[in-house]
Design a protein around this motif. Structure first.
Motif, PDB file in Angstrom:
ATOM      1  N   TYR A   1       7.440  10.278  -0.117  1.00 40.83           N
ATOM      2  CA  TYR A   1       6.705   9.765   1.047  1.00 40.83           C
ATOM      3  C   TYR A   1       6.372   8.282   0.878  1.00 40.83           C
ATOM      4  O   TYR A   1       6.231   7.548   1.862  1.00 40.83           O
TER       5      TYR A   1
ATOM      6  N   MET B   1       2.657   4.026  -4.782  1.00 38.87           N
ATOM      7  CA  MET B   1       2.102   4.685  -3.596  1.00 38.87           C
ATOM      8  C   MET B   1       1.734   6.136  -3.883  1.00 38.87           C
ATOM      9  O   MET B   1       0.767   6.668  -3.326  1.00 38.87           O
TER      10      MET B   1
ATOM     11  N   LEU C   1      -3.022   3.774   6.213  1.00 42.52           N
ATOM     12  CA  LEU C   1      -2.116   2.685   6.572  1.00 42.52           C
ATOM     13  C   LEU C   1      -2.729   1.755   7.626  1.00 42.52           C
ATOM     14  O   LEU C   1      -2.694   0.527   7.458  1.00 42.52           O
TER      15      LEU C   1
ATOM     16  N   TYR D   1       0.990   4.911  10.934  1.00 41.76           N
ATOM     17  CA  TYR D   1       1.861   5.812  10.197  1.00 41.76           C
ATOM     18  C   TYR D   1       2.657   6.663  11.180  1.00 41.76           C
ATOM     19  O   TYR D   1       2.155   7.042  12.229  1.00 41.76           O
TER      20      TYR D   1
ATOM     21  N   VAL E   1       6.762   5.309   3.653  1.00 39.26           N
ATOM     22  CA  VAL E   1       5.794   4.237   3.931  1.00 39.26           C
ATOM     23  C   VAL E   1       6.475   2.874   3.773  1.00 39.26           C
ATOM     24  O   VAL E   1       6.267   1.961   4.587  1.00 39.26           O
TER      25      VAL E   1
ATOM     26  N   TYR F   1      -3.355  11.498   4.306  1.00 35.38           N
ATOM     27  CA  TYR F   1      -3.855  10.264   3.691  1.00 35.38           C
ATOM     28  C   TYR F   1      -3.305   9.027   4.392  1.00 35.38           C
ATOM     29  O   TYR F   1      -4.059   8.155   4.827  1.00 35.38           O
ATOM     30  N   TRP F   2      -1.974   8.947   4.519  1.00 37.32           N
ATOM     31  CA  TRP F   2      -1.382   7.726   5.073  1.00 37.32           C
ATOM     32  C   TRP F   2      -1.728   7.529   6.548  1.00 37.32           C
ATOM     33  O   TRP F   2      -1.784   6.404   7.050  1.00 37.32           O
ATOM     34  N   GLN F   3      -1.958   8.644   7.241  1.00 36.93           N
ATOM     35  CA  GLN F   3      -2.345   8.566   8.652  1.00 36.93           C
ATOM     36  C   GLN F   3      -3.576   7.680   8.833  1.00 36.93           C
ATOM     37  O   GLN F   3      -3.658   6.883   9.773  1.00 36.93           O
TER      38      GLN F   3
ATOM     39  N   VAL G   1      -2.786   0.511  -1.247  1.00 35.48           N
ATOM     40  CA  VAL G   1      -1.381   0.131  -1.155  1.00 35.48           C
ATOM     41  C   VAL G   1      -1.195  -1.364  -1.404  1.00 35.48           C
ATOM     42  O   VAL G   1      -0.112  -1.815  -1.784  1.00 35.48           O
TER      43      VAL G   1
ATOM     44  N   TRP H   1      -2.089   7.695  -3.379  1.00 40.23           N
ATOM     45  CA  TRP H   1      -2.442   8.988  -2.784  1.00 40.23           C
ATOM     46  C   TRP H   1      -3.238   9.846  -3.771  1.00 40.23           C
ATOM     47  O   TRP H   1      -4.243  10.459  -3.399  1.00 40.23           O
TER      48      TRP H   1
ATOM     49  N   GLN I   1       0.447  13.110   4.031  1.00 34.14           N
ATOM     50  CA  GLN I   1       0.505  12.570   5.399  1.00 34.14           C
ATOM     51  C   GLN I   1      -0.882  12.376   5.989  1.00 34.14           C
ATOM     52  O   GLN I   1      -1.124  11.399   6.706  1.00 34.14           O
TER      53      GLN I   1
END
Ligand SMILES: [Zn+2]
Length: 301
Positions: free
Chosen positions: A177, A212, A104, A112, A181, A99-101, A290, A216, A97
């Motif tokens: 996760y 994905m 994205l 995210y 996403v 990472y994607w925060q 991504v 990560w 999380q």
């Protein structure tokens, strides 16, 4: 991959699930394999929902038994994540999380939304149906939560034949996760065509989630938490082998050939072959973005 021993785990990103007694497993291995093909590491429960179309969960949880919430008090640091499967889930949820925060918005200009993971033992209810050892881990779009029983990791090794490396387990969490996403990006709807087969929307959704997870993994050792600390150590070749062994272990052809009686039938595939699952994990891992994960724009899966 290993966690930095002194890093802190954030248990607020997970919640416990009630355990409601034992499961009545009927039908033997044939039933189980059908279920696994349908739901393993999947979002399939989404489309099936809690309707009668769901062939396997309702009514199989026996009434009674005690409802208990899991405690995560034992999970405070990266050292805990290195020795305990449940704590490793929490640390991975934190890292994925984190990472994607940041990634994205940076990579595709989208925000995210945090998603909790429900760590249950035995069985628990979700808006997508009953989560249990028959469903395996899954993502439920209705409540935007991941459901996972830490004991699944034993099965991943003993039953599916993945190696017991940490990244094999972390891949499972990161894959789920990935579905979240996909939900944020609007891809999940494309996978709900209810078709099966190597080029079906469902398979594309699964391979995108594998990709994905690889994205990560590429960034895990440089992803920082809110305090600026890095949770994970740099990947080793052995870590990558572990992730690939897990991706291979959950390929439809492997499940059909080695666990389902020996007949491989691509037209029934829902998640993709072992080769494709490894390929897309690596596509994400090697590119680190991504943008490399668009499994809907190619038939070379
Ligand atoms: Zn999946």
């Amino acid at each position: 991959m290993s966690f930095n021993e002194g890093s802190n785990l954030d248990t607020s990103q997970v919640t416990g699930g009630g355990s409601r007694g034992g499961l009545a497993i009927g039908g033997g291995i044939g039933t189980l394999v059908i279920v696994l093909i349908g739901a393993f590491l999947g979002v399939d429960l989404t489309s099936l929902g809690s309707s009668a179309a769901n062939p396997y969960d309702q009514g199989q949880v026996q009434p009674g038994g005690s409802t208990s919430e899991q405690s995560f008090e034992q999970c405070k640091t990266g050292a805990d994540a290195n020795r305990d499967d449940t704590c490793r889930i929490i640390g991975t949820v934190n890292s994925v999380q984190d990472y994607w925060q940041d990634a994205l918005p940076a990579d595709v200009g989208r925000q995210y939304r945090a998603a909790k993971t429900v760590i249950y033992s035995g069985a628990t209810q979700s808006p997508c149906g009953t989560a249990s050892n028959q469903t395996g881990p899954f993502y439920c779009p209705s409540d935007e939560r991941i459901y996972i029983d830490a004991s699944f990791f034993d099965e991943l090794t003993s039953r599916f034949g993945a190696d017991d490396g940490a990244l094999a387990q972390e891949y499972v969490v990161a894959h789920e996760y990935g579905h979240h996403v996909e939900n944020i990006l609007g891809f999940l709807a494309k996978g709900q065509d209810r078709k099966t087969g190597p080029l079906s929307g469902g398979v594309r959704i699964e391979l995108m989630a594998d990709c994905m997870a690889g994205v990560w993994a590429n960034h895990a050792a440089t992803t920082k938490d809110d305090q600026g600390n890095t949770l994970l150590r740099p990947l080793t070749d052995a870590d990558i082998r572990s992730a690939l062994s897990a991706a291979s272990a959950v390929g439809d052809d492997h499940i059909q050939e080695d666990l389902g009686g020996g007949t491989v039938n691509p037209e029934t595939w829902t998640h993709g072959s072992s080769e494709s699952r490894q390929k897309w994990f690596l596509a994400g891992y090697e590119s680190g973005t991504v943008n490399a994960c668009d499994t809907f724009s190619t038939n070379d899966l």
